[in-house]
Design an enzyme around this catalytic site. Structure first.
Site, PDB file in Angstrom:
ATOM      1  N   HIS A 223      -5.071 -27.345 -14.626  1.00 28.12           N
ATOM      2  CA  HIS A 223      -3.751 -26.740 -14.797  1.00 28.12           C
ATOM      3  C   HIS A 223      -3.912 -25.335 -15.387  1.00 28.12           C
ATOM      4  O   HIS A 223      -5.019 -24.827 -15.482  1.00 28.12           O
ATOM      5  CB  HIS A 223      -2.891 -27.605 -15.721  1.00 28.12           C
TER       6      HIS A 223
ATOM      7  N   GLU B 117      -6.347 -27.312 -19.236  1.00 25.76           N
ATOM      8  CA  GLU B 117      -5.494 -26.117 -19.205  1.00 25.76           C
ATOM      9  C   GLU B 117      -6.432 -24.920 -19.287  1.00 25.76           C
ATOM     10  O   GLU B 117      -7.057 -24.664 -20.313  1.00 25.76           O
ATOM     11  CB  GLU B 117      -4.504 -26.133 -20.364  1.00 25.76           C
TER      12      GLU B 117
ATOM     13  N   GLU C 196       0.216 -22.617 -10.818  1.00 23.09           N
ATOM     14  CA  GLU C 196      -0.953 -22.551 -11.705  1.00 23.09           C
ATOM     15  C   GLU C 196      -2.171 -22.348 -10.826  1.00 23.09           C
ATOM     16  O   GLU C 196      -2.921 -23.276 -10.511  1.00 23.09           O
ATOM     17  CB  GLU C 196      -1.008 -23.809 -12.568  1.00 23.09           C
TER      18      GLU C 196
ATOM     19  N   HIS D 247       0.624 -28.232 -10.050  1.00 27.18           N
ATOM     20  CA  HIS D 247       1.716 -27.271 -10.215  1.00 27.18           C
ATOM     21  C   HIS D 247       1.340 -26.039  -9.401  1.00 27.18           C
ATOM     22  O   HIS D 247       0.343 -25.364  -9.697  1.00 27.18           O
ATOM     23  CB  HIS D 247       1.910 -26.922 -11.686  1.00 27.18           C
TER      24      HIS D 247
END
Length: 775
Positions: free
Chosen positions: A520, A612, A385, A382
């Site tokens: 991410h 994350e 990110e 992404h």
């Protein structure tokens, strides 16, 4: 029947030497015909052969016999030009028909020369304007979005309920699914008048320079502030407004719920407290906002609070955000500093033509060494990110520097592992977010590819293929639990597959990766497969057969991350992952069809998790040193896990040559792996005793016990496989050789066994017929 007369006629017309050769080939052909007839029933194939009562790991040609050998599954690369998209890769070695690792030589990718200029057509498409750099702000954000500003530093005039309290008035904070929960998507005032305010306590004198405002995040309500005023105070009692000349300044707010809008103060003001005072709001909504405040901390004469208590890094790294051009320069400088252990290559191009660069770090770059596992980090799937991108760039600098300094941990890691670092899988999306800047890109700007594809949903859905086969196939022994082939519809010209996704799939198929993580942002948690629920439920715990090891991998990263491991940390958005120890099964969080984690596990040997990294997807450059320190140990210790479990080489017993594509089965774990092109394999496992079987086409299976210790070194479990008589005969005849005596004796024994079995069957049939007549 064989026509002997024809052969004899031909032989009579040849010389004696010719007749001798022809007779030898004729004899071999006849023996082969007899052998194939004899062994068709009497000799088991390599798919089912047993040795020491051991069933081979090869489950047959599964997913139900309608597809070819999954190791020969073609990549979707061949449709890269569909819908006008450019090819996924310009590398001739990363072809459309690339095979999963273990099926052939590990075809590398060409080394890139970063001295070469960027293609002019790409320059024009991506950087159409002369200056598209983000506007440099005088002061950094205080940290409402990154949570450096604590909940106790936020106050409000009123709020509708706890879930809409001042602690929720943070830029880009995300709400829960239900209004009324404790994790709603903004601060919302209880009253709709011009006396409402959100207050931030900077805890020390601060030069305030601006405010960024955003509307409420909610799937049920539309709320945003259209104009507002700002006041300052040193004691939270007496307030001074921000002035625009002789008038009180009124700032433009939002026109929608998500787009961040920056207001720069006409005159920067020194104070400790700042208030945002809404004046007007969306006519069909109410007073709701999310905010970030820009300010430079000043020395605190009372030294009550220490600003920036976050840990600064002592590593001399290039802590800033790097666009595509700057990333190329940094990677080039690392390569020049450490030419003996680094290599830069590209796995393909983005839709806009930007190359997907990879930094390889190894003591022998460019070559797969026997027994040395392959590891990868992938960042920037992404594009907005951005923290993962910068951590990977910092990691390559760190490894180079520490290797040169003789850091034994790093030296051992580099010498024993082939490391691949892809800092930007979605460079097109990143450039879009980068041009806006770290606070103004919003939650979604740059997340998707240029074509609007979410690449974490863009890999082939092999979960459904596997689960459908489980429901349809009555003979479970024929089911494949690994190297599941890519469905044909995914490779068709109509398939909406990003060229970036195709490039990564080709990369996976060409290098025998063992372990990976994709980085991410926007949360603080580590997720592990499966990412997709079996019955398409929104969320449901869906473990893999290797669930215990995946939990270990996730725990390793989370427990060594300085923020995740803090028991007092605040949840980022709408879910408290502390109760899960900061790890969670991906499908239990939310179902993700076509994720890279699931594809990697089901189509290759590689185990992969998603990390994350931070509540803030695109942290300000000033926060990068702290984020590096938060994640440095996690990044290193996770890489070291590639050396857990067992490894070895599967060899031919007679020639000692490595056997490619051998299947490694661990008893009790319904997921196999395969050896690489030179016969080496790696099987990640937790400590314990395991019964392991190696099998390969044309060979008898072999089984042995392997013990995995708690050490950071794998247990060596090599296998020697013996060819079946059928395979030996095939190879001898293919070379025009003479059949050895032991094989002839084996043939004769099998023929007698076949005849005895046939005789018994005939006698049983005749006996049944006699009994029937007697009745």
């Amino acid at each position: 029947m064989v026509n002997y007369t024809g052969f004899v006629t031909i032989l009579r017309s040849r010389s004696e030497a010719q007749r001798s050769g022809e007779m030898a080939r004729l004899g071999a052909s006849l023996l082969l015909l007899i052998f194939m007839f004899v062994v068709s029933d009497a000799l088991p194939t390599s798919d089912t052969v047993t040795v020491n009562n051991s069933v081979s790991a090869n489950p047959g040609r599964s997913i139900a016999e309608t597809t070819s050998n999954p190791t020969r599954a073609s990549s979707p690369q061949s449709t890269a030009e569909s819908a006008g998209r450019p090819a996924a890769t310009a590398q001739p070695n990363a072809s459309a028909t690339a095979k999963p690792p273990g099926t052939g030589p590990s075809l590398g990718f060409h080394t890139e020369d970063l001295d070469e200029s960027i293609d002019k057509s790409v320059e024009k498409k991506v950087w159409s304007k002369e200056n598209e750099e983000p506007e440099e702000q005088e002061c950094p954000p205080l940290g409402l979005e990154s949570l450096r500003v604590q909940d106790t530093q936020l106050r409000a005039s009123s709020f509708q309920r706890h879930g809409l309290g001042p602690h929720r008035g943070r830029l880009n904070i995300q709400s829960g699914l239900e209004d009324g929960d404790i994790y709603d998507g903004a601060w919302c005032a209880k009253y709709e008048d011009q006396n409402q305010w959100l207050e931030v306590d900077a805890r020390q004198p601060t030069l305030f320079t601006g405010v960024i405002l955003q509307g409420r995040n909610s799937i049920w309500s539309w709320d945003w502030v259209t104009t507002y005023k700002v006041q300052f105070s040193n004691d939270s009692i007496a307030w001074k407004p921000s002035m625009n000349g002789t008038k009180e300044a009124v700032f433009e707010g939002n026109q929608d719920v998500e787009t961040p809008v920056l207001a720069v103060f006409p005159e920067p003001t020194v104070a400790r407290y700042i208030r945002i005072n809404p004046q007007t709001w969306f006519e069909n909504g109410t007073v709701c906002l999310r905010a970030e405040v820009l300010g430079c901390p000043l020395p605190d004469p009372n030294n009550i609070y220490t600003w920036g208590t976050e840990q600064e890094s002592t590593d001399k790294l290039d802590f800033r955000h790097h666009n595509y051009k700057e990333m190329r320069k940094l990677m080039k400088s690392v390569n020049e500093d450490c030419p003996d252990i680094t290599r830069i290559y590209s796995i393909g191009k983005s839709y806009m033509g930007l190359k997907l660069y990879v930094m390889e770090i190894s003591d022998n770059p460019g070559k797969h060494e026997l027994g040395e596992p392959e590891f990868r980090y992938v960042a920037g799937m992404h594009g907005n990110e951005a923290l993962g991108r910068e951590l990977v760039l910092s990691l390559m600098q760190f490894l180079c520097h520490e290797y040169k300094q003789g850091n034994q941990r790093i030296v051992r890691l580099v010498k024993e592992t082939r490391i691949h670092l892809l800092p930007s899988m979605n460079p097109d999306g990143y450039e879009m977010a980068y041009k806006k800047g770290s606070e103004l890109a919003g939650w979604a700007m740059g997340r998707y590819s240029y074509e609007g594809i979410d690449m974490n949903h863009n890999f082939a859905d092999l979960n459904s293929v596997m689960w459908d086969a489980l429901e349809l196939e009555t003979d479970k022994s024929k089911l494949i639990n690994h190297y599941i082939p890519i469905p044909e519809k995914y490779t068709s010209e109509e398939a909406f597959v990003a060229p970036e996704t195709r490039a990564v799939i080709s990369w996976m198929q060409n290098i025998p990766f063992v372990l990976s993580a994709n980085l991410h942002g926007g949360e603080l948690v580590v997720t592990y497969p499966f990412d997709m629920t079996r019955d398409w439920a929104p969320s449901e715990h869906t473990p893999t057969p290797d669930d215990s090891f995946f939990r270990w991998l996730a725990t390793v990263y989370a427990s060594t991350n300085q923020v995740m491991s803090n028991p007092d940390r605040r949840p980022c958005h709408n879910e408290d992952f502390l109760r899960h120890n900061n790890i969670i099964n991906g499908a239990e969080w939310h179902t993700v069809p076509g994720s890279m984690n699931d594809f990697s596990y089901l189509h290759t040997n590689c185990f992969e998790v998603t990390v994350e990294l931070s509540c803030d997807k695109f942290p300000h450059a000033s926060e990068l040193p702290t984020e590096w320190e938060n994640n440095k140990e996690s990044l290193l210790v996770y890489m070291e896990q590639v050396h857990r479990g067992i490894k070895g080489v599967v060899r031919d017993k007679d020639t000692e040559a490595g056997i490619a594509d051998a299947i490694i089965k661990v008893d009790g774990i319904d997921h196999h792996i395969r050896s690489a092109f030179d016969g080496d394999y790696w099987r990640l496992l937790n400590p314990g005793d395991y019964e392991v079987t190696a099998s390969a086409e044309g060979y008898f299976s072999n089984r042995r016990m392997c013990r995995v210790e708690y050490d950071h070194y794998p247990t060596i479990c090599d296998f020697l496989l013996t060819k079946t008589p059928k395979q030996r005969l095939r190879e001898i005849l293919a070379k025009g050789g003479k059949i050895p005596k032991d094989l002839q004796l084996r043939l004769r024994a099998l023929r007698m066994k076949k005849l005895r079995a046939t005789t018994k069957a005939i006698n049983r049939r005749r006996a049944r017929e006699r009994r029937a007549r007697a009745l």
